[in-house]
Design a protein around this motif. Structure first.
Motif, PDB file in Angstrom:
ATOM      1  N   ARG B 366      10.751   4.565  14.126  1.00 45.31           N
ATOM      2  CA  ARG B 366      10.673   4.405  15.576  1.00 45.31           C
ATOM      3  C   ARG B 366      12.077   4.316  16.178  1.00 45.31           C
ATOM      4  O   ARG B 366      12.366   4.941  17.204  1.00 45.31           O
ATOM      5  CB  ARG B 366       9.856   3.150  15.908  1.00 45.31           C
ATOM      6  CG  ARG B 366       9.644   2.899  17.372  1.00 45.31           C
ATOM      7  CD  ARG B 366       8.492   1.933  17.608  1.00 45.31           C
ATOM      8  NE  ARG B 366       7.205   2.622  17.574  1.00 45.31           N
ATOM      9  CZ  ARG B 366       6.597   3.095  18.676  1.00 45.31           C
ATOM     10  NH1 ARG B 366       7.124   2.936  19.860  1.00 45.31           N
ATOM     11  NH2 ARG B 366       5.432   3.716  18.577  1.00 45.31           N
ATOM     12  N   ILE B 370      13.780   6.645  18.989  1.00 50.03           N
ATOM     13  CA  ILE B 370      14.398   6.170  20.233  1.00 50.03           C
ATOM     14  C   ILE B 370      15.746   6.840  20.448  1.00 50.03           C
ATOM     15  O   ILE B 370      16.045   7.342  21.538  1.00 50.03           O
ATOM     16  CB  ILE B 370      14.535   4.629  20.220  1.00 50.03           C
ATOM     17  CG1 ILE B 370      13.142   3.982  20.230  1.00 50.03           C
ATOM     18  CG2 ILE B 370      15.356   4.151  21.421  1.00 50.03           C
ATOM     19  CD1 ILE B 370      13.144   2.493  19.959  1.00 50.03           C
ATOM     20  N   PRO B 484      10.480  13.914  19.309  1.00 48.26           N
ATOM     21  CA  PRO B 484      10.424  12.467  19.565  1.00 48.26           C
ATOM     22  C   PRO B 484       9.044  11.995  19.992  1.00 48.26           C
ATOM     23  O   PRO B 484       8.652  10.863  19.708  1.00 48.26           O
ATOM     24  CB  PRO B 484      11.431  12.272  20.702  1.00 48.26           C
ATOM     25  CG  PRO B 484      12.307  13.456  20.673  1.00 48.26           C
ATOM     26  CD  PRO B 484      11.521  14.579  20.092  1.00 48.26           C
ATOM     27  N   LYS B 485       8.309  12.871  20.640  1.00 48.07           N
ATOM     28  CA  LYS B 485       6.986  12.429  21.077  1.00 48.07           C
ATOM     29  C   LYS B 485       6.124  12.048  19.883  1.00 48.07           C
ATOM     30  O   LYS B 485       5.410  11.054  19.898  1.00 48.07           O
ATOM     31  CB  LYS B 485       6.290  13.555  21.856  1.00 48.07           C
ATOM     32  CG  LYS B 485       5.014  13.052  22.500  1.00 48.07           C
ATOM     33  CD  LYS B 485       4.071  14.145  22.885  1.00 48.07           C
ATOM     34  CE  LYS B 485       2.764  13.516  23.381  1.00 48.07           C
ATOM     35  NZ  LYS B 485       1.663  14.465  23.359  1.00 48.07           N
ATOM     36  N   LEU B 488       7.208   8.613  18.842  1.00 53.11           N
ATOM     37  CA  LEU B 488       7.164   7.480  19.772  1.00 53.11           C
ATOM     38  C   LEU B 488       5.862   7.290  20.516  1.00 53.11           C
ATOM     39  O   LEU B 488       5.533   6.177  20.926  1.00 53.11           O
ATOM     40  CB  LEU B 488       8.288   7.627  20.806  1.00 53.11           C
ATOM     41  CG  LEU B 488       9.701   7.509  20.258  1.00 53.11           C
ATOM     42  CD1 LEU B 488      10.699   7.793  21.353  1.00 53.11           C
ATOM     43  CD2 LEU B 488       9.924   6.138  19.668  1.00 53.11           C
ATOM     44  N   MET B 489       5.128   8.371  20.781  1.00 49.18           N
ATOM     45  CA  MET B 489       3.992   8.219  21.692  1.00 49.18           C
ATOM     46  C   MET B 489       2.639   8.362  21.005  1.00 49.18           C
ATOM     47  O   MET B 489       2.519   8.995  19.997  1.00 49.18           O
ATOM     48  CB  MET B 489       4.096   9.271  22.794  1.00 49.18           C
ATOM     49  CG  MET B 489       5.244   8.966  23.722  1.00 49.18           C
ATOM     50  SD  MET B 489       5.443  10.319  24.870  1.00 49.18           S
ATOM     51  CE  MET B 489       6.296   9.514  26.191  1.00 49.18           C
TER      52      MET B 489
END
Ligand SMILES: Nc1ncnc2c1ncn2[C@@H]1O[C@H](COP(=O)(O)OP(=O)(O)OP(=O)(O)O)[C@@H](O)[C@H]1O
Ligand SMILES: [Mg+2]
Lengths: 196, 489
Positions: B366, B370, B484-485, B488-489
C-alpha cells in the motif's frame, strides 16, 4: 476547461462478456469550480475518478488536462505535478508522522514550492486544523477526521490546480463531514477546483 | 522526504521487521560464508601443496597393479621395457619443461677416497663400503639436478651435447669430494668398475673381473637442498647427513659411460652363463628411469592423461600429485561437503530471503502504491526498497562474514581431526628421485587455513548481495508494474 473526459469506456471482463462500468462517458470541468458527482454505490464514481486522476487507464477515450491528453503529459508526471488526490480510505503512510506524510509529495513534485517545505507543511496542516503537536504524531495515532485532514493537506501541498477527492467524508460522522466541507469551501476561495 | 530519506525511515521505523530480515540474512550468511571459507581454504591447500610438491613425474612399473595380479596372470605376462624412443616421445609433449633419463651404478676406486663425515655416536658412514661412488648418468646436458636446485655448479662447466652424445669420459663431482682428493677442474681420476658375483651359500661377494675407468673433472657442484633445514630438524639430521654424504659422493657422467659399463658387466656374466648370453643377443640391457619436469603443477593431470595410453602394459605415470591425492582425503571430503553446503545455502538463501522480502513487501504494498499515486517514479520506489533491503543485508552479511569464518575454522578443525585418525598407512610407498615424498597428511592440514582474504570477502559480498538483490527485485517489479488503482482502491 481544466479537465475533460471524452468517450471514456471502462469495463470488467465477465467471462466472455464485457461489463461496462463507463460507456462513452464524456464530461468537462471548468477551472475554479467545485463539482460533486453523485451516484449509487457501485455506479462507477471511484472508477471515473481513478481515470481522471490517472491512477488507471480507460479501455478507450481520453482525458484532457488543460486541453492536453494526460497520456501525453505522462501519467506519472500528471499525478506528480497536476493533480492532488484524496482517497476515501485516506491512504496515509502509517509509519510516518502527519508532517512527514505531507512532505512526501513535496519532495516528489516538480512544481514551484517554497524552499522551506517544513514550515509550509506545518502551516498547511495548521490551516486545516492540525496543530503542531498533532502534526508530529504518527498518523495512526490520529482520529479518522484528523487523518482525512492530513490527506487533504497532502493533496494541497504540491500547489496543484486540481484536487480530486473520492468520498472524503464517507468514513466520518456528520459534524466532521461538515467541517471537511467547510475546508473545501475555504479552499475554493483560493481558486482550486475540486471534484467530490 | 526523498526516497533515500524514506528508505532510512523505512529501516528505523520498522525495527522489528528490519531485525527479522537481518537475522535471516545473518543466519544464512553464516552458512554461505562458512562454505565459501572452507572451499577457498581447500582450494588454497591444493595449490600450495602441489606447488610444494613440484612438477616432477616419472614413468615406472605399476607395482600396485602388479601385486594385485593373480599367479596365472603373472605367468602369461610379458613385460615390455621402457624404450628410449618412448621416453623421448613423452619428453616432447608440450607440458614438459625438460626431462632426462638416466642409468645409475655404483663403483669403487683405488685412487680416490670417498667423502666422509663423522656421525654422532662415532658411527662412520660409508666405512668399509667398497663401492661408495654413485654414478648418475646424464642425458640432459645442463643437468636437471642443477636446474632444479638440488645442487649448484660451483666451478667449471656442465656437459656439452657432444660429450653426452659421444659418451666422453668427463664427470662432474662434488666440491667436497674434489677437496678431499685434491682434484681440480681439468684433473682426471680413476674409478674401479668391478663385476661382482654374489654367492648365495656363503653370502660373500667375489670379484669376477674389473677394469679402470678414467674420468676428467669438468665441473664441481655444491649440494643445495635441505641446507637450511639441517639445524632446525635435530632428529632428522643423521638421516640428512647420510643423504648428504651419498650426494657428495655422486659422480655425474654421460649416460653412455654407464651404459658401456653395464654392457661390460653383462658380457662378463655371459661368459659363465649361456642363458644370459642368449638374452644379450635378443635385447638391450639398458634400463632407464626417466624424469620429467613439467611447466607447472596444473600440467600434471593432462600430462598423465596423455602419457597413459602410450605406455606399455603395467606401466604408469608417477608424479608428485599422486602423493597429494593419497593424503588429501580429509581435504577432499571437506571440499565436497562445503560444495554441497554452499549450493544448499545459496538456494535456501534465495528462497528464504525471497519469502521474507515478499512478506515484507506485502506489508509495504500500500505504501508503494501511495508513492506511485503521488507520481513518484517507479525507479525511485524500487530504489527506496532496495536501499532498505541492501543496507540491512549489508550489515547482516558483514556480521556473518566474521562469524561464518570463525565457524568454518571450528568446523573444519574438528572435521580434520576426525578424519585424521583414519589416515592411510604409507607402507610400500616407493621413493623416486626428484619426487618429494616427505609430505604427510599433517602437512596438508597445516597448510589448510581459513582466513579472510580479499577475494573471499569480495566473493562473499558478491554472492550475498546478488542473492538478496534478485530475491527483492523480482517481487518488487511485479508490484510497481501494477497501476496504483489496483493497489489502493
Ligand atoms: N475488480 C473488479 N472486478 C469486477 N468488477 C469490479 C471490480 N472492481 C469494481 N468492480 C465493479 O465496478 C463497479 C463500479 O465500482 P466503483 O468502485 O467505481 O463504484 P462506486 O460508484 O465508487 O461505488 P461506491 O459508492 O460504493 O464507492 C461496481 O459495480 C463494482 O462491483
Ligand atoms: Mg467508490
Amino acid at each position: 476547461m481544466i479537465l475533460e473526459a471524452k468517450d471514456l469506456n471502462y469495463y470488467y471482463q465477465d467471462g466472455e462478456q464485457r461489463r461496462y462500468i463507463l460507456k462513452d462517458t464524456s464530461i468537462s470541468f471548468e477551472k475554479g469550480k467545485f463539482y460533486t458527482i453523485l451516484g449509487q454505490s457501485g455506479s462507477g464514481k471511484t472508477t471515473l475518478l481513478s481515470l481522471l486522476s490517472a491512477l488507471d487507464s480507460p479501455h478507450s477515450g481520453e482525458v484532457l488536462f488543460n486541453e492536453e491528453n494526460i497520456k501525453k503529459i505522462g501519467y506519472e508526471k500528471y499525478r506528480r505535478n497536476n493533480v492532488g488526490i484524496i482517497f476515501q480510505s485516506y491512504n496515509l503512510i502509517p509509519t510516518f508522522t502527519a508532517i512527514e506524510n505531507v512532505l512526501v509529495p513535496m519532495s516528489i513534485t516538480e512544481n514551484e514550492i517554497p524552499d522551506d517545505t517544513k514550515t509550509v507543511a506545518y502551516n498547511l496542516l495548521d490551516y486545516i486544523g492540525i496543530v503542531k503537536n498533532k502534526a508530529d504524531r504518527l498518523v495512526n495515532q490520529l482520529s479518522g477526521g484528523e487523518q482525512q485532514r492530513v490527506a487533504i493537506a497532502r493533496a494541497l501541498a504540491t500547489n496543484v490546480e486540481l484536487i480530486l477527492a473520492d468520498e472524503p467524508t464517507g468514513n466520518l460522522d456528520e459534524e466532521m463531514e461538515q467541517e471537511i466541507i467547510d475546508i473545501f469551501k475555504k479552499l475554493m476561495s483560493m481558486g482550486n477546483v475540486s471534484l467530490w | 522526504m526523498n526516497f533515500m530519506k524514506r528508505a532510512f525511515l523505512g529501516i528505523t521505523r520498522k525495527k522489528g521487521k528490519s531485525l527479522i530480515l537481518l537475522a535471516v540474512i545473518f543466519i544464512l550468511g553464516n552458512l554461505i560464508s562458512g562454505a565459501i571459507a572452507i572451499q577457498q581454504a581447500t582450494g588454497n591447500v591444493e595449490t600450495t601443496i602441489k606447488e610444494r610438491l613440484g612438477t616432477a613425474a616419472t614413468v615406472d612399473m605399476d607395482y600396485k597393479a602388479w601385486e594385485s595380479m593373480s599367479e596365472e596372470e603373472l605367468e602369461t605376462l610379458e613385460m615390455e621395457e621402457l624404450g628410449v624412443d618412448l621416453i623421448k616421445q613423452i619428453g616432447e609433449l608440450p607440458y614438459v619443461k625438460y626431462y632426462d633419463y638416466s642409468m645409475t651404478t655404483w663403483m669403487g676406486s683405488e685412487s680416490i677416497e670417498p667423502y666422509q663425515e663423522e656421525l654422532e655416536e662415532d658411527v662412520m658412514y660409508g666405512d668399509e663400503d667398497n663401492i661408495p661412488f654413485s654414478l648418475k648418468g646424464i642425458n640432459y646436458a645442463p643437468v636437471i639436478d642443477f636446474e632444479e636446485g638440488k645442487g649448484e655448479l660451483a666451478d667449471g662447466r656442465v656437459f656439452t651435447e657432444e660429450e653426452i652424445k659421444n659418451g666422453t669420459s668427463v664427470a662432474i663431482i662434488s666440491q667436497k669430494l674434489a677437496e678431499q682428493n685434491n682434484l681440480e677442474v681439468g684433473d682426471t681420476f680413476t674409478l674401479l668398475s668391478a663385476v661382482y658375483d654374489y654367492s648365495e651359500e656363503t653370502g660373500e661377494e667375489t670379484v669376477l673381473d674389473s677394469r679402470d675407468i678414467v674420468l676428467e673433472v669438468i665441473g664441481l657442484f655444491d649440494p643445495q637442498s635441505g641446507k637450511e633445514e639441517t639445524e632446525s630438524k635435530e632428529e632428522d639430521s643423521d638421516m640428512f647427513l647420510m643423504e648428504d654424504i651419498d650426494y657428495q659422493n655422486t659422480v655425474y657422467v654421460p649416460n653412455a659411460i654407464i651404459s658401456a659399463e653395464e654392457q661390460y658387466y653383462w658380457e662378463v656374466y655371459a661368459e659363465d652363463d649361456p642363458e644370459i648370453a642368449e638374452m644379450l643377443e635378443e635385447e638391450s640391457m639398458e634400463y632407464y628411469t626417466p624424469i620429467y619436469y613439467l611447466n607447472n603443477p596444473e600440467d600434471i593431470e593432462p600430462f598423465e592423461e596423455e602419457v597413459a595410453p602410450l605406455l606399455p602394459e603395467l606401466y604408469t605415470v608417477i608424479s608428485a600429485s599422486d602423493q597429494y591425492d593419497d593424503i588429501s582425503g580429509p581435504m577432499e571430503s571437506m571440499s565436497t561437503l562445503s560444495k554441497y553446503v554452499l549450493l544448499v545455502a545459496v538456494i535456501a538463501t534465495v528462497l528464504i530471503t525471497g519469502l521474507v522480502v515478499l512478506l515484507f513487501l506485502r506489508d509495504r504494498k500500500r505504501e508503494l502504491g501511495i508513492y506511485l499515486s503521488l507520481g513518484e517514479k517507479r525507479g525511485k520506489v524500487v530504489g527506496q526498497i532496495l536501499i532498505e533491503v541492501i543496507v540491512v543485508a549489508f550489515v547482516g552479511i558483514t556480521l556473518s562474514l566474521f562469524t561464518g569464518n570463525l565457524l568454518a575454522g571450528q568446523v573444519s578443525d574438528t572435521m580434520m581431526k576426525a578424519d585424521d585418525t583414519q589416515e592411510e598407512s604409507y607402507e610400500g610407498v616407493i621413493y623416486y628421485e626428484g619426487i618429494e615424498t616427505n609430505l604427510t597428511a599433517e602437512d596438508v592440514i597445516d597448510s589448510y587455513e581459513v582466513s579472510l582474504n580479499s577475494s573471499y570477502v569480495l566473493g562473499f559480498y558478491g554472492i550475498g548481495l546478488l542473492t538478496i538483490l534478485i530475491s527483492t527485485i523480482i517481487p518488487l517489479i511485479y508490484i510497481v508494474r501494477l497501476n496504483p488503482k489496483k493497489i489502493l482502491m
